[in-house]
Design a protein around this motif. Structure first.
Motif, PDB file in Angstrom:
ATOM      1  N   THR A  32       1.013  -0.809   0.078  1.00 52.05           N
ATOM      2  CA  THR A  32      -0.166  -0.274  -0.152  1.00 52.05           C
ATOM      3  C   THR A  32       0.592   1.165  -0.082  1.00 52.05           C
ATOM      4  OG1 THR A  32      -2.125  -0.944   0.743  1.00 52.05           O
ATOM      5  CG2 THR A  32      -1.849   1.820   1.499  1.00 52.05           C
ATOM      6  N   TYR A  33       2.002   1.210   0.552  1.00 54.36           N
ATOM      7  CA  TYR A  33       2.694   1.917   0.860  1.00 54.36           C
ATOM      8  C   TYR A  33       3.475   2.647  -0.808  1.00 54.36           C
ATOM      9  CZ  TYR A  33       2.184   3.425   5.960  1.00 54.36           C
ATOM     10  OH  TYR A  33       1.491   3.786   7.312  1.00 54.36           O
ATOM     11  N   ALA A  34       4.225   1.423  -1.334  1.00 58.14           N
ATOM     12  CA  ALA A  34       4.373   1.918  -2.523  1.00 58.14           C
ATOM     13  C   ALA A  34       4.175   2.062  -2.924  1.00 58.14           C
ATOM     14  CB  ALA A  34       5.282   0.070  -2.819  1.00 58.14           C
ATOM     15  N   ILE A  35       2.219   2.097  -3.105  1.00 56.76           N
ATOM     16  CA  ILE A  35       1.495   1.933  -5.025  1.00 56.76           C
ATOM     17  C   ILE A  35       0.788   3.744  -3.750  1.00 56.76           C
ATOM     18  CG2 ILE A  35      -0.464   1.914  -5.050  1.00 56.76           C
ATOM     19  CD1 ILE A  35       0.608  -1.146  -5.841  1.00 56.76           C
ATOM     20  N   LEU A  36       0.659   4.178  -2.946  1.00 58.56           N
ATOM     21  CA  LEU A  36       0.169   5.124  -2.425  1.00 58.56           C
ATOM     22  C   LEU A  36       1.064   6.522  -2.376  1.00 58.56           C
ATOM     23  CD1 LEU A  36      -3.117   3.962  -0.945  1.00 58.56           C
ATOM     24  CD2 LEU A  36      -2.610   4.454  -2.820  1.00 58.56           C
ATOM     25  N   LEU A  37       1.687   5.790  -1.722  1.00 60.28           N
ATOM     26  CA  LEU A  37       3.254   6.964  -1.381  1.00 60.28           C
ATOM     27  C   LEU A  37       3.941   7.742  -2.232  1.00 60.28           C
ATOM     28  CD1 LEU A  37       4.078   8.619   1.169  1.00 60.28           C
ATOM     29  CD2 LEU A  37       5.873   6.568   1.561  1.00 60.28           C
ATOM     30  N   PRO A  38       4.171   7.058  -3.526  1.00 57.94           N
ATOM     31  CA  PRO A  38       5.058   8.604  -4.476  1.00 57.94           C
ATOM     32  C   PRO A  38       3.440   9.908  -5.056  1.00 57.94           C
ATOM     33  CG  PRO A  38       5.350   6.094  -4.608  1.00 57.94           C
ATOM     34  CD  PRO A  38       4.222   6.036  -3.921  1.00 57.94           C
ATOM     35  N   PRO A  39       2.614   8.865  -4.612  1.00 61.71           N
ATOM     36  CA  PRO A  39       1.908  10.311  -5.506  1.00 61.71           C
ATOM     37  C   PRO A  39       1.362  11.158  -4.839  1.00 61.71           C
ATOM     38  CG  PRO A  39       0.887   8.466  -6.174  1.00 61.71           C
ATOM     39  CD  PRO A  39       1.617   7.735  -5.345  1.00 61.71           C
ATOM     40  N   VAL A  40       1.407  10.913  -3.492  1.00 69.95           N
ATOM     41  CA  VAL A  40       1.009  11.650  -2.190  1.00 69.95           C
ATOM     42  C   VAL A  40       2.235  12.649  -1.806  1.00 69.95           C
ATOM     43  CG1 VAL A  40       0.624  11.861   0.741  1.00 69.95           C
ATOM     44  CG2 VAL A  40      -0.405  10.775  -0.486  1.00 69.95           C
ATOM     45  N   VAL A  41       3.469  12.567  -1.695  1.00 64.79           N
ATOM     46  CA  VAL A  41       4.657  13.255  -2.099  1.00 64.79           C
ATOM     47  C   VAL A  41       4.325  13.938  -3.339  1.00 64.79           C
ATOM     48  CG1 VAL A  41       7.182  13.053  -2.605  1.00 64.79           C
ATOM     49  CG2 VAL A  41       6.181  10.967  -1.153  1.00 64.79           C
ATOM     50  N   VAL A  42       4.198  13.917  -4.310  1.00 65.66           N
ATOM     51  CA  VAL A  42       3.929  14.645  -5.887  1.00 65.66           C
ATOM     52  C   VAL A  42       3.231  15.588  -5.381  1.00 65.66           C
ATOM     53  CG1 VAL A  42       3.895  14.718  -8.116  1.00 65.66           C
ATOM     54  CG2 VAL A  42       5.054  12.723  -7.598  1.00 65.66           C
ATOM     55  N   PHE A  43       2.013  15.042  -5.057  1.00 70.13           N
ATOM     56  CA  PHE A  43       1.544  16.013  -4.752  1.00 70.13           C
ATOM     57  C   PHE A  43       1.650  17.060  -3.673  1.00 70.13           C
ATOM     58  CE2 PHE A  43      -2.617  17.287  -2.022  1.00 70.13           C
ATOM     59  CZ  PHE A  43      -3.200  18.414  -3.049  1.00 70.13           C
ATOM     60  N   VAL A  44       2.197  16.921  -2.327  1.00 70.67           N
ATOM     61  CA  VAL A  44       2.962  17.570  -1.621  1.00 70.67           C
ATOM     62  C   VAL A  44       3.708  18.609  -2.544  1.00 70.67           C
ATOM     63  CG1 VAL A  44       4.381  17.772   0.773  1.00 70.67           C
ATOM     64  CG2 VAL A  44       2.482  16.298   0.681  1.00 70.67           C
ATOM     65  N   PHE A  45       4.633  17.896  -2.939  1.00 67.64           N
ATOM     66  CA  PHE A  45       5.829  19.079  -4.304  1.00 67.64           C
ATOM     67  C   PHE A  45       4.884  19.558  -4.816  1.00 67.64           C
ATOM     68  CE2 PHE A  45       9.287  15.571  -3.307  1.00 67.64           C
ATOM     69  CZ  PHE A  45       9.475  16.075  -1.917  1.00 67.64           C
ATOM     70  N   VAL A  46       3.771  19.297  -5.390  1.00 71.18           N
ATOM     71  CA  VAL A  46       3.094  20.649  -6.149  1.00 71.18           C
ATOM     72  C   VAL A  46       3.188  21.822  -5.655  1.00 71.18           C
ATOM     73  CG1 VAL A  46       1.502  20.001  -7.566  1.00 71.18           C
ATOM     74  CG2 VAL A  46       3.024  18.743  -8.173  1.00 71.18           C
ATOM     75  N   THR A  47       2.217  21.242  -4.452  1.00 71.17           N
ATOM     76  CA  THR A  47       1.813  22.157  -3.504  1.00 71.17           C
ATOM     77  C   THR A  47       3.114  23.714  -3.191  1.00 71.17           C
ATOM     78  OG1 THR A  47       0.417  20.699  -2.730  1.00 71.17           O
ATOM     79  CG2 THR A  47      -0.177  22.697  -1.301  1.00 71.17           C
TER      80      THR A  47
END
Length: 130
Positions: free
Chosen positions: A94-109
């Protein structure tokens, strides 16, 4: 002799029937109830209706985009959790699939906030004095 042949035939086929029955029970235990999928389909329909109503009522600005993104994320979360079976996966997967998009979202913000700050400074210091 006939009884021995019938008894031997039953012994030969008994493990096969038992294995098939065991596999069927095991496969049945791994399936999710149809009610879960119907409820998720219902929620997806409701969220899609709300997303459509945002445009129907003519909302504009940050409210419009916030609601559209909220409904989009909720729908994507439901699809990933139930239809892609992520709700039942191991935590590492779950972390391997869901964590990268969350990190990208944080960086875009962070980049969006930084761009607003940079734009503000440029307007403040490079504006023509009147």
């Amino acid at each position: 002799m006939a009884n021995t042949a019938v008894d031997m035939e039953e012994r030969l086929h008994a493990p096969a029937h038992g294995a098939v029955a065991t596999e069927a029970v095991h496969a049945e235990g791994q399936q999710h109830p149809i009610k879960l999928y119907l409820v998720v389909w219902g929620w997806l329909f409701v969220l899609s209706t709300f997303s459509y109503l945002v445009d129907y009522f003519g909302l504009h600005g940050y409210l419009r985009w916030s609601l559209i993104l909220l409904f989009m994320m909720l729908k994507a979360g439901l699809i990933v959790a139930v239809f892609m079976h992520m709700a039942w996966e191991r935590l590492a997967l779950t972390y391997a699939i869901l964590l990268p998009p969350v990190v990208v979202f944080v960086f875009v913000t962070i980049m969006a906030l930084e761009s607003e700050y940079t734009h503000f400074l440029r307007v403040l210091f490079f504006a023509t004095p009147s």
